[in-house]
Design a protein around this motif. Structure first.
Motif, PDB file in Angstrom:
ATOM      1  N   UNK A  12       0.837  -1.214   0.000  1.00  0.00           N
ATOM      2  CA  UNK A  12       0.000   0.000   0.000  1.00  0.00           C
ATOM      3  C   UNK A  12       0.867   1.258   0.000  1.00  0.00           C
ATOM      4  N   UNK A  13       2.051   1.176   0.618  1.00  0.00           N
ATOM      5  CA  UNK A  13       2.952   2.334   0.576  1.00  0.00           C
ATOM      6  C   UNK A  13       3.394   2.637  -0.855  1.00  0.00           C
ATOM      7  N   UNK A  14       3.776   1.598  -1.593  1.00  0.00           N
ATOM      8  CA  UNK A  14       4.207   1.825  -2.973  1.00  0.00           C
ATOM      9  C   UNK A  14       3.052   2.336  -3.836  1.00  0.00           C
ATOM     10  N   UNK A  15       1.828   1.881  -3.557  1.00  0.00           N
ATOM     11  CA  UNK A  15       0.676   2.380  -4.299  1.00  0.00           C
ATOM     12  C   UNK A  15       0.489   3.875  -4.049  1.00  0.00           C
ATOM     13  N   UNK A  16       0.540   4.295  -2.798  1.00  0.00           N
ATOM     14  CA  UNK A  16       0.382   5.720  -2.482  1.00  0.00           C
ATOM     15  C   UNK A  16       1.566   6.526  -3.011  1.00  0.00           C
ATOM     16  N   UNK A  17       2.775   5.974  -2.876  1.00  0.00           N
ATOM     17  CA  UNK A  17       3.956   6.693  -3.351  1.00  0.00           C
ATOM     18  C   UNK A  17       3.961   6.883  -4.856  1.00  0.00           C
ATOM     19  N   UNK A  18       3.589   5.848  -5.613  1.00  0.00           N
ATOM     20  CA  UNK A  18       3.548   5.980  -7.069  1.00  0.00           C
ATOM     21  C   UNK A  18       2.433   6.913  -7.518  1.00  0.00           C
ATOM     22  N   UNK A  19       1.341   6.949  -6.759  1.00  0.00           N
ATOM     23  CA  UNK A  19       0.265   7.897  -7.072  1.00  0.00           C
ATOM     24  C   UNK A  19       0.759   9.328  -6.942  1.00  0.00           C
ATOM     25  N   UNK A  20       1.466   9.609  -5.854  1.00  0.00           N
ATOM     26  CA  UNK A  20       2.025  10.949  -5.671  1.00  0.00           C
ATOM     27  C   UNK A  20       3.093  11.241  -6.723  1.00  0.00           C
ATOM     28  N   UNK A  21       3.899  10.229  -7.050  1.00  0.00           N
ATOM     29  CA  UNK A  21       4.916  10.356  -8.104  1.00  0.00           C
ATOM     30  C   UNK A  21       4.272  10.826  -9.410  1.00  0.00           C
ATOM     31  N   UNK A  22       3.178  10.171  -9.823  1.00  0.00           N
ATOM     32  CA  UNK A  22       2.504  10.523 -11.080  1.00  0.00           C
ATOM     33  C   UNK A  22       1.882  11.910 -10.996  1.00  0.00           C
ATOM     34  N   UNK A  23       1.191  12.179  -9.880  1.00  0.00           N
ATOM     35  CA  UNK A  23       0.511  13.469  -9.735  1.00  0.00           C
ATOM     36  C   UNK A  23       1.486  14.630  -9.844  1.00  0.00           C
ATOM     37  N   UNK A  24       2.641  14.503  -9.172  1.00  0.00           N
ATOM     38  CA  UNK A  24       3.598  15.599  -9.197  1.00  0.00           C
ATOM     39  C   UNK A  24       4.446  15.608 -10.467  1.00  0.00           C
ATOM     40  N   UNK A  25       4.562  14.480 -11.142  1.00  0.00           N
ATOM     41  CA  UNK A  25       5.228  14.477 -12.449  1.00  0.00           C
ATOM     42  C   UNK A  25       4.448  15.349 -13.432  1.00  0.00           C
TER      43      UNK A  25
END
Length: 487
Positions: free
Chosen positions: A299-312
């Motif tokens: 779940x951490x990687x899911x939230x982290x990748x979501x933030x990664x995409x949003x800020x990209x």
């Protein structure tokens, strides 16, 4: 003995009421009244406790309460003498703690304002010093590369040395950054200026919210996070508006905004010098690598990748789009570029407020759908060169960014054990700032071979593919959570 009233927000887990009651009995305290009611967030409750206790004993209990796995937040209503007249009310408002609280919030706002001044002015730097797309993206991304280790180190140092010792250099470095931007005559000096801005933001982001929490009389983490978030948002939005307007219509277009920023930052720096803080040192200063428990890695990687995409995608709106509005829509007006940056950040904040009551998974999925629509209108903008479609892209991506970032951060905070929350949040921000820097750097280098429009098309296709994959995992996460609830 004094009457003390405590509010404890907890997760709805079996045995939590017994754990809280047992903790008070361990310290020889008898609870006079205890009421439990539902809280505004799903699967949480609020306990209201009244008891007789000395403040020193109660402080120890609160520390133990915060260490319980299922306790989210503890607020204490300290008994205070009744206020008499306007003078007492004003003295409360302007107490040292209150002044320090708002001083930290102001300094955080001014720091973020300074870091966003260059966004609209990149178009001027590009023309005057013949900067290529890869150089523009490097100038933007170097800031994020510096922020990542600074956030990790600053958070740990502030826990051991005190918040003030990190806040003061944080504001000082943002002033140095503006001074260097004023003196810049080439690309290398711009990079150095941006590095100082990255150091400043890393220090302030890593420390300010913790400082706000400790300075608040009730140590309300929700209030501190909200004030910190609003300070960041207001600073992010005002910076490009200020520099875009002055760059287009005022004399000294590449310098005046930085002079104004320095003038605004100096009171924060001086005020922090006189802020009092009690720090308990325990042994030598130690720095460790943030770690995430295996039990929550998925779940951490899911939230982290979501933030990664949003800020990209947000970094695209903050760097390339404002710098190349002349090529994209035929407008070289710096005020337009500044308005685009301010609009996308402002709408992101509004969407977080409007949609905050939705379940986390639904919040993120709605945000992703809006971002996908924004990427579609961005592709249309490239072919039509329409300012209207560019503004529509800005609105859609802004509305999508807010809930995706808010949802991903909320999930990270929700799954983090109290004893390792700091490390997990730091790791989350590492992924976030990698999203700010790495994809946009790649876009700049690819533009050398396929051109700006071609690289943006490839960028949009890559982000859309990642979004679709993440949506599937968020749906699965929602299903797993429901199944766990009914077991």
């Amino acid at each position: 003995m004094k009457t003390q009233r405590i509010s404890v927000i907890v997760k709805n887990q079996p045995g939590i009421l017994a754990q809280v009651s047992h903790l008070f009995s361990q310290f020889g305290l008898n609870i006079d009244t205890l009421t439990v009611g539902t809280y505004k967030e799903a699967n949480t409750s609020r306990m209201k406790i009244s008891l007789q206790s000395e403040t020193t004993v109660l402080d120890k209990v609160i520390k133990q309460l915060n260490g319980l796995m299922d306790v989210i937040q503890v607020n204490v209503m300290r008994p205070r003498p009744a206020l008499h007249g306007l003078d007492n009310k004003l003295s409360s408002i302007f107490s040292k703690r209150a002044v320090a609280f708002w001083l930290v919030a102001y300094s955080l706002c001014i720091t973020l304002l300074g870091t966003n001044i260059p966004s609209p002015l990149l178009a001027l730097y590009r023309v005057q010093w013949h900067l290529s797309p890869s150089m523009v993206t490097l100038l933007f991304a170097i800031y994020a590369v510096v922020v990542i280790p600074t956030i990790i180190i600053s958070g740990q140092l502030s826990d051991q040395l005190g918040r003030k010792k990190l806040l003061i250099p944080g504001v000082f470095f943002i002033i140095i950054g503006s001074v260097l931007f004023v003196l810049s005559t080439n690309f290398t000096m711009l990079l150095i200026s941006r590095i100082f801005q990255g150091l400043s933001v890393g220090m302030m982001n890593g420390v300010a919210v913790a400082a706000l929490t400790e300075l608040d009389e009730k140590r309300n983490r929700i209030k501190a996070a909200f004030i910190g978030s609003m300070a960041v948002t207001v600073g992010n939005a005002l910076g490009p508006v200020l520099s875009g307007f002055l760059g287009e219509y005022a004399p000294f277009p590449m310098k005046l905004a930085y002079f104004i920023h320095m003038f605004l930052a100096i009171p924060g720096f001086v005020g922090l010098l006189y802020m009092s803080e009690k720090v308990k040192r325990s042994g030598a200063v130690r720095i460790h690598r943030p770690a995430v428990p295996r039990s929550i890695l998925g779940r951490f990687y899911l939230s982290g990748m979501t933030s990664f995409i949003a800020w990209s995608i947000m970094s695209l709106m903050l760097s390339i789009i404002p710098s190349y509005t002349d090529q994209l829509v035929g407008s070289s007006n710096l005020a337009v570029a500044g308005a685009i940056v301010a609009l996308v950040l402002s709408i992101s904040t509004i969407s977080q407020i409007v949609l905050k009551k939705l379940p986390l998974q639904k919040l993120v999925i709605i945000g992703f759908v809006l971002i996908l629509l924004g990427l579609v209108t961005l592709v249309i903008t490239l072919s039509t060169k329409s300012l209207i479609f560019l503004l529509l892209t800005t609105v859609l991506i802004g509305f999508g960014h807010g809930p995706t970032f808010a949802g991903s951060l909320a999930l990270t905070n929700h799954i983090s054990p109290d004893q390792s929350r700091g490390d997990i949040i730091a790791s989350f921000y590492v992924l976030t700032y990698l999203g700010v820097s790495l994809p946009i750097l790649g876009l700049g280098f690819v533009a050398r071979w396929v051109g700006l429009n071609g690289s943006i098309l490839l960028y949009a296709a890559l982000m859309a593919s990642m979004i679709l994959v993440c949506i599937v995992y968020w749906i699965l996460d929602r299903r797993n959570e429901r199944q766990a609830t009914f077991k």
